[in-house]
Design an enzyme around this catalytic site. Sequence first.
Site: not given
Length: 576
Positions: A290-293
């Site tokens: 998810g948004s951790t990328m």
Amino acid sequence: MKLQGALYPWRFRIVVALLALMVGAIAWRIVDLQVLDQGFLKGQGDARSVRHIPIPAHRGLMTDRHGEPLAVSTPVTTLWANPREMQSAQARWPELAEALGQDPAGLHQRLKDQAEREFMYLVRGLTPEQGQRVLDMEIPGVYAHEEFRRFYPAGEVAAHVVGFTDIDDHGREGMELAYNEWLAGVPGKRQVLKDRRGRLIKDVQVVKNAKAGKALALSLDLRLQYLAHRELRNALLEFGAKAGSLVVLDVKTGEVLAMVNQPTYNPNNRRNLQPAAMRNRAMTDLFEPGSTMKPISMSAALETGRWKPSDLVEVWPGSLRIGRYTIRDVSRTEGRELSLTGILINSSNVGMSKVAFDIGGAAIHEVMRKIGFGQDTGLGFPGERVGNLPTHREWRQAETATLSYGYGLSVTAVQLAHAYGALANDGRLVPMSLTRVDHKPEGVEVVSPQVAKTLQGMLQEVIEAPRGVFRAQVPGYHVAGKSGTARKASTDSRGYQENAYRSMFAGFGPMSDPRIAIAVVIDEPSKSGYYGGLVSAPVFSRVMSGALRLMNVAPDNLPPEDVKTADADKSKGGRI
């Protein structure tokens, strides 16, 4: 000799001569065995009475980085029986069963079924005191020999990393399996005399001394391991989550300082062990990050030189149509446009997608590949998975967008921590290690130092800005990080499950000189929310706070009056 009337007298003489030769040969062999070649008969006698008994060797000690024991070998007694010999003492079988704590009928049946055999185990792994009490009963046919059993002082706290051994002291899980040859000792050999019933008559000599296994110092810090275990367990209870993983990494050396998973198990008592609890989820469970990328994708944009943190991207009206798909922002953003830093703070999928369209999916894929996704970490841990980083000959908009905000690829918690460790280490990716590292490795540059430092400042804003993830803040320290929330893929059909999410947070600190990176993954929270900034960010904050204090890292975000007090204490020789 003259034979009267014999037709063929020479035949009789031949027979007599042959008999004489046979008697002579036998007499010579008797003299030879008794006088000249005595070793042959002695060897034959020894073959029927001399036995070699193995001398057990204990496995090497496994410790944390500071020498605290994680796995030790303790001597135990194994009782065995000669069922054939025990048939003459059936009256004492109930007495033996009571001493062993076994069912008398069951023991009776076992001894009857194996009545023609000369060996069977009665019980293994007794303490020496328990074993001696049984031997003192002097029941015919009951014997003992010494073995070693593995004991794990940290219990369930370090179970997934340390692993365990089987009843024969062979490594079966974790580092016990990965370093089995290193830890395993070499058994010795003792020469004894036994009678025809197998009873020991004399202990002759030690033929070969046992050689203990080598010691192994892991990279874990048991203090941080306990801290991470407690905080992850409490978070799962608070949010009703199904499972979770947490990894603490030294960004300078690549050492794993803590690795915990929930649910866990006690390696000292595996009677009711559930297979699912044995899984080291941090290394075996794959998930879409998810948004951790987004920070990784943003680094690819900054590397091109065409983008700066202050550049604006239009995100209004919070959605973007691509063919049959619609990309949406979960939260409302500040106005029609966001800077690159604002895209990270607001976790805008629309803004990240538009940046990705400009630089292309291949550029993002290359940075993700260089930073370690879709590849083995080199830890050598049994069962570790490498994840999946898809590549395409032609990067279409849908594939580019989803990759940029963390869908369409799969990673492990360890890989996520490793990637953020590279960002914290000014763009240098150092090899990971589960054993203590005595010399700092060089590492490989995967992101330019300038871009890495710029991204560090942007991620610090993600936590400290007014709309940032305030629950991840650490009192007294500047830290950086990014939250993520991803829907779980369906296992029995295409698409995603309803109301099933993974909550994530990854970050590092302190910003004055980043020391540690932390990745938190919580699976299917079911109470009080599921967003990464709500569920996983507080775990990151508490673990980071405790870790920095345990490692005696000086605060870099004290109020001015506290800084003056700390400087005064330092000038007087006090500790900060």
